[in-house]
Design a protein around this motif. Structure first.
Motif, short mmCIF file in Angstrom:
data_model
loop_
_atom_site.label_atom_id
_atom_site.label_comp_id
_atom_site.label_asym_id
_atom_site.label_seq_id
_atom_site.Cartn_x
_atom_site.Cartn_y
_atom_site.Cartn_z
N MET A 1 -9.99 -32.04 -29.53
CA MET A 1 -9.36 -31.38 -30.67
C MET A 1 -8.51 -32.37 -31.46
SD MET A 1 -9.10 -28.48 -32.08
CE MET A 1 -8.09 -27.45 -33.05
N LYS A 2 -7.76 -33.21 -30.74
CA LYS A 2 -6.90 -34.18 -31.41
C LYS A 2 -7.75 -35.19 -32.17
CE LYS A 2 -3.07 -37.28 -30.57
NZ LYS A 2 -2.21 -37.90 -29.58
N GLU A 3 -8.90 -35.56 -31.60
CA GLU A 3 -9.79 -36.50 -32.27
C GLU A 3 -10.36 -35.91 -33.55
OE1 GLU A 3 -14.05 -38.41 -31.24
OE2 GLU A 3 -12.49 -38.72 -29.73
N LYS A 4 -10.69 -34.61 -33.54
CA LYS A 4 -11.19 -33.94 -34.74
C LYS A 4 -10.12 -33.92 -35.83
CE LYS A 4 -14.73 -30.89 -32.95
NZ LYS A 4 -15.17 -29.50 -32.86
N ARG A 5 -8.86 -33.70 -35.42
CA ARG A 5 -7.76 -33.66 -36.38
C ARG A 5 -7.54 -35.04 -37.01
NH1 ARG A 5 -3.24 -29.71 -36.87
NH2 ARG A 5 -4.57 -28.39 -35.64
N ILE A 6 -7.61 -36.08 -36.19
CA ILE A 6 -7.45 -37.44 -36.70
C ILE A 6 -8.61 -37.77 -37.64
CG2 ILE A 6 -7.50 -39.88 -36.04
CD1 ILE A 6 -5.92 -39.07 -33.53
N ASN A 7 -9.82 -37.36 -37.28
CA ASN A 7 -10.99 -37.59 -38.14
C ASN A 7 -10.83 -36.86 -39.47
OD1 ASN A 7 -13.55 -38.51 -38.87
ND2 ASN A 7 -14.53 -36.71 -37.99
N LEU A 8 -10.29 -35.63 -39.42
CA LEU A 8 -10.06 -34.86 -40.64
C LEU A 8 -9.08 -35.60 -41.56
CD1 LEU A 8 -10.38 -32.00 -42.09
CD2 LEU A 8 -8.19 -31.51 -41.02
N TRP A 9 -7.99 -36.11 -40.99
CA TRP A 9 -7.01 -36.84 -41.79
C TRP A 9 -7.60 -38.14 -42.33
CZ3 TRP A 9 -2.25 -35.73 -43.69
CH2 TRP A 9 -1.67 -34.54 -43.26
N ASN A 10 -8.42 -38.81 -41.53
CA ASN A 10 -9.05 -40.06 -42.01
C ASN A 10 -9.99 -39.79 -43.17
OD1 ASN A 10 -7.75 -41.76 -40.22
ND2 ASN A 10 -9.39 -41.69 -38.70
N GLU A 11 -10.84 -38.78 -43.03
CA GLU A 11 -11.76 -38.45 -44.11
C GLU A 11 -11.01 -37.99 -45.36
OE1 GLU A 11 -15.25 -36.09 -43.29
OE2 GLU A 11 -15.13 -36.63 -41.18
N ALA A 12 -10.01 -37.15 -45.18
CA ALA A 12 -9.22 -36.67 -46.32
C ALA A 12 -8.44 -37.82 -46.96
CB ALA A 12 -8.27 -35.56 -45.88
N GLY A 13 -7.96 -38.74 -46.13
CA GLY A 13 -7.23 -39.89 -46.67
C GLY A 13 -8.11 -40.78 -47.53
N LYS A 14 -9.34 -41.01 -47.08
CA LYS A 14 -10.26 -41.83 -47.87
C LYS A 14 -10.60 -41.14 -49.20
CE LYS A 14 -12.38 -43.84 -43.77
NZ LYS A 14 -13.55 -43.81 -42.90
N ALA A 92 -6.51 -32.95 -51.81
CA ALA A 92 -5.69 -32.76 -53.02
C ALA A 92 -4.25 -33.20 -52.78
CB ALA A 92 -5.73 -31.30 -53.45
N LEU A 93 -3.71 -32.87 -51.62
CA LEU A 93 -2.33 -33.25 -51.31
C LEU A 93 -2.19 -34.77 -51.22
CD1 LEU A 93 0.57 -32.47 -50.49
CD2 LEU A 93 -0.23 -32.51 -48.13
N LEU A 94 -3.11 -35.42 -50.54
CA LEU A 94 -2.99 -36.87 -50.37
C LEU A 94 -3.21 -37.62 -51.68
CD1 LEU A 94 -4.75 -37.21 -46.91
CD2 LEU A 94 -2.30 -37.28 -47.41
N SER A 95 -4.16 -37.17 -52.49
CA SER A 95 -4.37 -37.84 -53.79
C SER A 95 -3.19 -37.57 -54.72
CB SER A 95 -5.68 -37.40 -54.43
OG SER A 95 -5.64 -36.04 -54.80
N ALA A 96 -2.64 -36.36 -54.68
CA ALA A 96 -1.47 -36.03 -55.50
C ALA A 96 -0.26 -36.85 -55.07
CB ALA A 96 -1.15 -34.54 -55.41
N LEU A 97 -0.12 -37.05 -53.78
CA LEU A 97 0.99 -37.86 -53.28
C LEU A 97 0.87 -39.31 -53.73
CD1 LEU A 97 3.53 -37.68 -51.54
CD2 LEU A 97 2.11 -38.24 -49.56
N LEU A 98 -0.33 -39.85 -53.68
CA LEU A 98 -0.56 -41.22 -54.13
C LEU A 98 -0.26 -41.37 -55.62
CD1 LEU A 98 -1.63 -44.09 -53.46
CD2 LEU A 98 -3.89 -43.24 -54.06
N TYR A 99 -0.82 -40.47 -56.42
CA TYR A 99 -0.62 -40.55 -57.87
C TYR A 99 0.86 -40.35 -58.23
CZ TYR A 99 -0.79 -39.43 -62.80
OH TYR A 99 -0.56 -39.41 -64.14
N SER A 100 1.51 -39.37 -57.61
CA SER A 100 2.92 -39.10 -57.92
C SER A 100 3.81 -40.26 -57.50
CB SER A 100 3.36 -37.82 -57.22
OG SER A 100 2.58 -36.74 -57.65
N ALA A 101 3.49 -40.89 -56.39
CA ALA A 101 4.27 -42.05 -55.95
C ALA A 101 4.13 -43.20 -56.95
CB ALA A 101 3.83 -42.50 -54.56
#
Length: 185
Positions: A1-14, A92-101
């Motif tokens: 489960m933890k690995e799936k969550r990390i994979n989700l964050w990695n994919e969303a981060g990219k 959306a959250l991660l891209s918004a955070l990058l752009y806003s920063a």
């Protein structure tokens, strides 16, 4: 489960990095074109170019959001509409955070006078219709504008991406919602 969550964050981060970078590049290009814009026909051409760039950025970001949601759905066969939507919200959250920063860094360090100049212009235009207390309140807000702008950009960009995610995620794992497809044993 933890690995799936990390994979989700990695994919969303990219995906968020790609979408945020496109918005940052658009901002940088329009800043440069705004500096070279003069008056007359040159200003009209620059304005037209900026509008075309904005439309292109909008279409590209919408297409890329759909592409990333489809890619996530295909790489995670158990993902239903809800999981695809949550992935889109995270993108959306991660891209918004990058752009806003980046926008905050621009306002604070790259061109700190831009916000002050815009504020002074607004105060000049509305000084005749505002009383002394209102003008003083505007002057007090001036120092907080970078923070307010950061959160306004963050909320606006995240909300736009969330709405896109909600629209696209309804139909992405379309075969999972079809009652006529045979169920796998």
């Amino acid at each position: 489960m933890k690995e799936k969550r990390i994979n989700l964050w990695n994919e969303a981060g990219k995906a968020g990095l790609v979408l945020g970078t496109i918005s940052i590049l658009y901002m940088i290009i329009t800043l440069f074109t705004g500096k070279i814009a003069g008056s007359g026909i040159k200003a009209i051409l620059i304005g037209t170019l900026n509008f075309a760039l904005w439309a292109g950025k909008l279409v590209l970001c919408i297409w890329l959001m759909r592409f990333f949601l489809l890619k996530f759905s295909k790489s995670n066969p158990s993902a239903d509409n809800n999981k695809v939507f949550r992935f889109g919200m995270l993108v959306a959250l991660l891209s918004a955070l990058l752009y806003s920063a980046f926008y905050l860094v621009y306002i604070l360090y790259i061109d700190p006078n831009s916000m002050a100049e815009a504020f002074d212009l607004a105060i000049q235009q509305y000084s005749a219709s505002l009383d002394a207390q209102s003008l003083e309140a505007l002057e007090n807000i001036k120092s907080d504008m970078p923070t307010i702008s950061f959160f306004a950009q963050l909320i606006w960009s995240w909300l736009f991406g969330t709405i896109l995610s909600a629209i696209f995620s309804r139909k992405i794992p379309s075969d999972k919602n079809n009652p006529f497809t045979p169920e796998e044993q």
